[in-house]
Motif scaffolding. Structure first.
Motif, mmCIF file in Angstrom:
data_model
loop_
_atom_site.group_PDB
_atom_site.id
_atom_site.type_symbol
_atom_site.label_atom_id
_atom_site.label_comp_id
_atom_site.label_asym_id
_atom_site.label_seq_id
_atom_site.Cartn_x
_atom_site.Cartn_y
_atom_site.Cartn_z
ATOM 1 N N ASP A 14 45.764 56.041 57.601
ATOM 2 C CA ASP A 14 46.884 56.405 58.468
ATOM 3 C C ASP A 14 48.227 56.258 57.760
ATOM 4 O OD1 ASP A 14 45.242 57.000 60.641
ATOM 5 O OD2 ASP A 14 45.255 54.930 61.353
ATOM 6 N N LYS A 15 48.281 55.382 56.757
ATOM 7 C CA LYS A 15 49.536 55.125 56.039
ATOM 8 C C LYS A 15 49.360 55.456 54.548
ATOM 9 C CE LYS A 15 51.017 51.564 59.220
ATOM 10 N NZ LYS A 15 51.434 50.180 59.400
ATOM 11 N N PRO A 16 49.371 56.749 54.205
ATOM 12 C CA PRO A 16 49.146 57.129 52.807
ATOM 13 C C PRO A 16 50.247 56.671 51.858
ATOM 14 C CG PRO A 16 49.714 59.051 54.121
ATOM 15 C CD PRO A 16 49.540 57.906 55.070
ATOM 16 N N GLU A 17 51.426 56.374 52.385
ATOM 17 C CA GLU A 17 52.523 55.913 51.522
ATOM 18 C C GLU A 17 52.284 54.507 50.980
ATOM 19 O OE1 GLU A 17 53.445 54.698 55.695
ATOM 20 O OE2 GLU A 17 52.861 56.600 54.809
ATOM 21 N N GLN A 18 51.333 53.769 51.548
ATOM 22 C CA GLN A 18 51.050 52.412 51.092
ATOM 23 C C GLN A 18 49.861 52.336 50.140
ATOM 24 O OE1 GLN A 18 50.985 49.423 54.117
ATOM 25 N NE2 GLN A 18 52.928 50.074 55.004
ATOM 26 N N ILE A 19 49.382 53.483 49.677
ATOM 27 C CA ILE A 19 48.288 53.502 48.706
ATOM 28 C C ILE A 19 48.840 53.117 47.338
ATOM 29 C CG2 ILE A 19 46.637 54.959 47.466
ATOM 30 C CD1 ILE A 19 46.449 56.670 50.009
ATOM 31 N N SER A 20 48.155 52.182 46.688
ATOM 32 C CA SER A 20 48.548 51.749 45.348
ATOM 33 C C SER A 20 47.295 51.705 44.478
ATOM 34 C CB SER A 20 49.189 50.363 45.417
ATOM 35 O OG SER A 20 49.372 49.846 44.130
ATOM 36 N N ILE A 21 47.363 52.386 43.332
ATOM 37 C CA ILE A 21 46.224 52.433 42.422
ATOM 38 C C ILE A 21 46.677 51.934 41.060
ATOM 39 C CG2 ILE A 21 44.483 53.892 41.338
ATOM 40 C CD1 ILE A 21 44.986 55.854 43.724
ATOM 41 N N THR A 22 46.003 50.900 40.555
ATOM 42 C CA THR A 22 46.316 50.329 39.253
ATOM 43 C C THR A 22 45.173 50.636 38.296
ATOM 44 O OG1 THR A 22 47.455 48.515 40.377
ATOM 45 C CG2 THR A 22 46.936 48.211 38.047
ATOM 46 N N THR A 30 36.977 52.059 32.400
ATOM 47 C CA THR A 30 38.303 51.935 32.983
ATOM 48 C C THR A 30 38.116 51.488 34.421
ATOM 49 O OG1 THR A 30 39.105 53.728 31.596
ATOM 50 C CG2 THR A 30 40.447 53.145 33.487
ATOM 51 N N ARG A 31 38.856 50.471 34.820
ATOM 52 C CA ARG A 31 38.754 49.965 36.190
ATOM 53 C C ARG A 31 39.986 50.386 36.968
ATOM 54 N NH1 ARG A 31 38.456 43.759 36.742
ATOM 55 N NH2 ARG A 31 40.695 43.975 36.653
ATOM 56 N N TYR A 32 39.768 50.863 38.168
ATOM 57 C CA TYR A 32 40.847 51.253 39.057
ATOM 58 C C TYR A 32 40.847 50.305 40.247
ATOM 59 C CZ TYR A 32 41.130 55.482 36.301
ATOM 60 O OH TYR A 32 41.279 56.354 35.260
ATOM 61 N N GLU A 33 41.990 49.675 40.489
ATOM 62 C CA GLU A 33 42.134 48.774 41.632
ATOM 63 C C GLU A 33 42.908 49.511 42.716
ATOM 64 O OE1 GLU A 33 44.003 45.234 40.158
ATOM 65 O OE2 GLU A 33 42.125 44.497 39.297
ATOM 66 N N LEU A 34 42.293 49.618 43.877
ATOM 67 C CA LEU A 34 42.874 50.342 45.000
ATOM 68 C C LEU A 34 43.363 49.352 46.048
ATOM 69 C CD1 LEU A 34 43.350 52.942 46.692
ATOM 70 C CD2 LEU A 34 40.982 52.704 47.462
ATOM 71 N N ARG A 35 44.614 49.539 46.444
ATOM 72 C CA ARG A 35 45.189 48.737 47.523
ATOM 73 C C ARG A 35 45.693 49.687 48.601
ATOM 74 N NH1 ARG A 35 46.293 45.741 42.974
ATOM 75 N NH2 ARG A 35 45.973 43.503 43.160
ATOM 76 N N VAL A 36 45.377 49.366 49.857
ATOM 77 C CA VAL A 36 45.847 50.152 50.997
ATOM 78 C C VAL A 36 46.415 49.189 52.030
ATOM 79 C CG1 VAL A 36 44.222 52.059 50.642
ATOM 80 C CG2 VAL A 36 43.563 50.154 52.089
ATOM 81 N N ALA A 37 47.046 49.731 53.067
ATOM 82 C CA ALA A 37 47.560 48.905 54.150
ATOM 83 C C ALA A 37 46.400 48.131 54.779
ATOM 84 C CB ALA A 37 48.245 49.773 55.194
ATOM 85 N N HIS A 38 46.694 46.928 55.247
ATOM 86 C CA HIS A 38 45.644 46.062 55.802
ATOM 87 C C HIS A 38 44.879 46.749 56.932
ATOM 88 C CE1 HIS A 38 43.589 42.347 56.628
ATOM 89 N NE2 HIS A 38 43.918 42.449 57.913
ATOM 90 N N GLU A 39 45.585 47.475 57.790
ATOM 91 C CA GLU A 39 44.903 48.132 58.913
ATOM 92 C C GLU A 39 44.068 49.340 58.483
ATOM 93 O OE1 GLU A 39 49.303 49.044 58.814
ATOM 94 O OE2 GLU A 39 48.152 47.228 59.050
ATOM 95 N N ASP A 40 44.260 49.839 57.272
ATOM 96 C CA ASP A 40 43.468 50.962 56.757
ATOM 97 C C ASP A 40 42.271 50.514 55.920
ATOM 98 O OD1 ASP A 40 45.035 52.964 57.890
ATOM 99 O OD2 ASP A 40 46.407 53.020 56.185
ATOM 100 N N LEU A 41 42.171 49.241 55.658
ATOM 101 C CA LEU A 41 41.114 48.725 54.791
ATOM 102 C C LEU A 41 39.721 49.065 55.327
ATOM 103 C CD1 LEU A 41 40.806 47.198 52.173
ATOM 104 C CD2 LEU A 41 40.785 45.075 53.478
ATOM 105 N N GLY A 42 39.516 48.931 56.619
ATOM 106 C CA GLY A 42 38.220 49.234 57.221
ATOM 107 C C GLY A 42 37.845 50.703 57.093
ATOM 108 N N LYS A 43 38.835 51.574 57.141
ATOM 109 C CA LYS A 43 38.572 53.007 57.011
ATOM 110 C C LYS A 43 38.134 53.355 55.593
ATOM 111 C CE LYS A 43 41.828 54.138 60.587
ATOM 112 N NZ LYS A 43 43.101 54.690 60.941
ATOM 113 N N VAL A 44 38.685 52.670 54.617
ATOM 114 C CA VAL A 44 38.347 52.944 53.220
ATOM 115 C C VAL A 44 36.966 52.369 52.885
ATOM 116 C CG1 VAL A 44 39.011 52.496 50.827
ATOM 117 C CG2 VAL A 44 40.747 53.082 52.500
ATOM 118 N N ILE A 45 36.641 51.215 53.459
ATOM 119 C CA ILE A 45 35.339 50.602 53.183
ATOM 120 C C ILE A 45 34.238 51.285 53.993
ATOM 121 C CG2 ILE A 45 33.992 48.477 53.376
ATOM 122 C CD1 ILE A 45 36.608 46.973 52.757
#
Length: 76
Positions: A14-22, A30-45
């Motif tokens: 719901d909050k694509p502006e809070q996506i962070s990929i390292t 190569t490892r990619y670390e994905l961070r999303v808004a706390h309330e979107d975490l369940g949707k990604v998992i």
């Protein structure tokens, strides 16, 4: 790869502006670390990790085909 991950995850959250990929380059992978808004975490998992598993499968297939294996880690 970062663009691919961002493209897939933007459609899920719901909050694509809070996506962070390292990107962390290693010797063999190569490892990619994905961070999303706390309330979107369940949707990604997803239920029982199925969505996260599908994301990892797609990333693994594309990165292996390009000759640079990668893995995705979802950070809380």
């Amino acid at each position: 790869m970062k663009d691919l991950i961002e493209f897939m995850v933007k459609e899920l959250v719901d909050k694509p502006e809070q996506i962070s990929i390292t990107e962390i380059s290693g010797d063999k992978k190569t490892r990619y670390e994905l961070r999303v808004a706390h309330e979107d975490l369940g949707k990604v998992i997803g239920k029982r990790g199925r969505t996260a598993g599908a994301l990892r499968t797609i990333l693994n297939a594309v990165s292996t085909k390009q000759g640079n294996p990668a893995e995705l880690e979802i950070i809380e």
